[in-house]
Design an enzyme around this catalytic site. Structure first.
Site, mmCIF file in Angstrom:
data_model
loop_
_atom_site.group_PDB
_atom_site.id
_atom_site.type_symbol
_atom_site.label_atom_id
_atom_site.label_comp_id
_atom_site.label_asym_id
_atom_site.label_seq_id
_atom_site.Cartn_x
_atom_site.Cartn_y
_atom_site.Cartn_z
ATOM 1 N N ASP A 11 0.865 -1.179 0.000
ATOM 2 C CA ASP A 11 0.000 0.000 0.000
ATOM 3 C C ASP A 11 0.898 1.225 0.000
ATOM 4 O O ASP A 11 1.781 1.341 0.860
ATOM 5 C CB ASP A 11 -0.865 0.027 1.264
ATOM 6 C CG ASP A 11 -1.888 -1.095 1.318
ATOM 7 O OD1 ASP A 11 -1.676 -2.136 0.687
ATOM 8 O OD2 ASP A 11 -2.901 -0.913 2.013
ATOM 9 N N ASP A 130 -15.753 -3.241 0.425
ATOM 10 C CA ASP A 130 -15.120 -2.840 1.687
ATOM 11 C C ASP A 130 -16.225 -2.460 2.651
ATOM 12 O O ASP A 130 -16.971 -1.504 2.383
ATOM 13 C CB ASP A 130 -14.187 -1.650 1.433
ATOM 14 C CG ASP A 130 -13.224 -1.919 0.283
ATOM 15 O OD1 ASP A 130 -12.641 -3.016 0.255
ATOM 16 O OD2 ASP A 130 -13.077 -1.048 -0.601
#
Ligand SMILES: O=C(O)c1ccccc1NCC(=O)[C@H](O)[C@H](O)COP(=O)(O)O
Length: 241
Positions: A11, A130
């Site tokens: 990330d 998500d």
């Protein structure tokens, strides 16, 4: 045990490999060069890399050039995520040579565009689901975006090839994956599911691998690798079937 694909995560925030807690901006722990991290996962035997542009996800700029550099340096398959919401960002993502992209916010805010690109690009498009509870979150997980199961039904009807399912409450916490959520999503769709968030141990990976017959195809692992809870080599051994 059935084989589970493993996707080590890189990330990227402000040019650095980071991990967040619950995906919250400002909770970063930095782990240095994204390219070095990605190359380390590749050297360890990964077949996939999960690469996220967090700045693009949060709307705080982007790391597009660096993401393209990292993706271009990989001989393995790359899944690209973060801020892919329109034709320009999708074209830039696909131009990196990645194997597939994850759409998140766009699936909640511009469903017509997502239906169009699913039709055009098939299994190069996955949708990231998500969730907090059963409520989807978009815009870098900061805004509510509708009901998980209603959205899943719509995306299934549009031919979405694959879902990346994250329980935000678990993400970056090393508290273990939400197996109930994964089972429930698998029960609601015939499409493969990639589990994301919370993996803390090799036993967590064994537990996710036990859901392969239900439809779980892979698991994304971030924090546990950076925190050295286990090595990627050990993880690959556990999920190799
Ligand atoms: O993927 C995104 O678009 C995203 C947006 C905003 C915050 C976080 C985002 N992704 C995080 C990840 O994909 C993590 O790498 C992954 O869930 C790994 O979690 P963990 O193993 O718990 O570190």
């Amino acid at each position: 045990m059935p084989k589970l694909e493993l996707l080590p995560a890189v990330d990227v925030r402000d040019g650095q490999a980071v991990r967040l807690v619950h995906g919250e901006s400002g909770s970063e722990t930095s782990y240095g060069s994204p390219l070095e991290a990605a190359l380390a996962w590749q050297r360890a035997g990964a077949e996939w890399l999960h690469l996220v542009d967090l700045d693009a996800a949060f709307g705080t700029g982007d790391n597009r050039a660096l993401i393209a550099e990292v993706a271009g340096a990989m001989d393995i398959k790359v899944e690209l995520s973060g801020g892919i919401r329109d034709d320009a960002s999708l074209a830039a993502a696909l131009a990196t040579g990645c194997r597939r992209v994850n759409l998140g916010t766009a699936a909640l805010e511009t469903p017509e565009w997502v239906a169009k690109v699913i039709a055009e690009h098939g299994d190069q498009i996955a949708v990231g689901l998500d969730v907090r509870g059963t409520t989807l979150r978009g815009r870098g997980w900061t805004r509510d975006g509708g009901d998980l199961y209603e959205t899943l039904e719509r995306l299934d009807s549009e031919g979405c090839a694959r879902y990346v399912v994250t329980d935000i409450a678990k993400d970056g916490t090393l508290q273990g994956p939400n197996l109930e959520l994964l089972k429930n999503v698998c029960a609601a769709t015939d499409k493969p599911v990639v589990a994301s968030g919370g993996v803390s141990s090799l036993d967590d990976l064994r537990a996710i691998a036990s859901l392969v017959p239900d439809g779980v195809e892979g698991a994304i692992v971030g924090k546990a690798l950076y925190a050295k809870a286990f090595t990627l080599e050990e993880a690959l051994q556990v999920v190799s079937g």
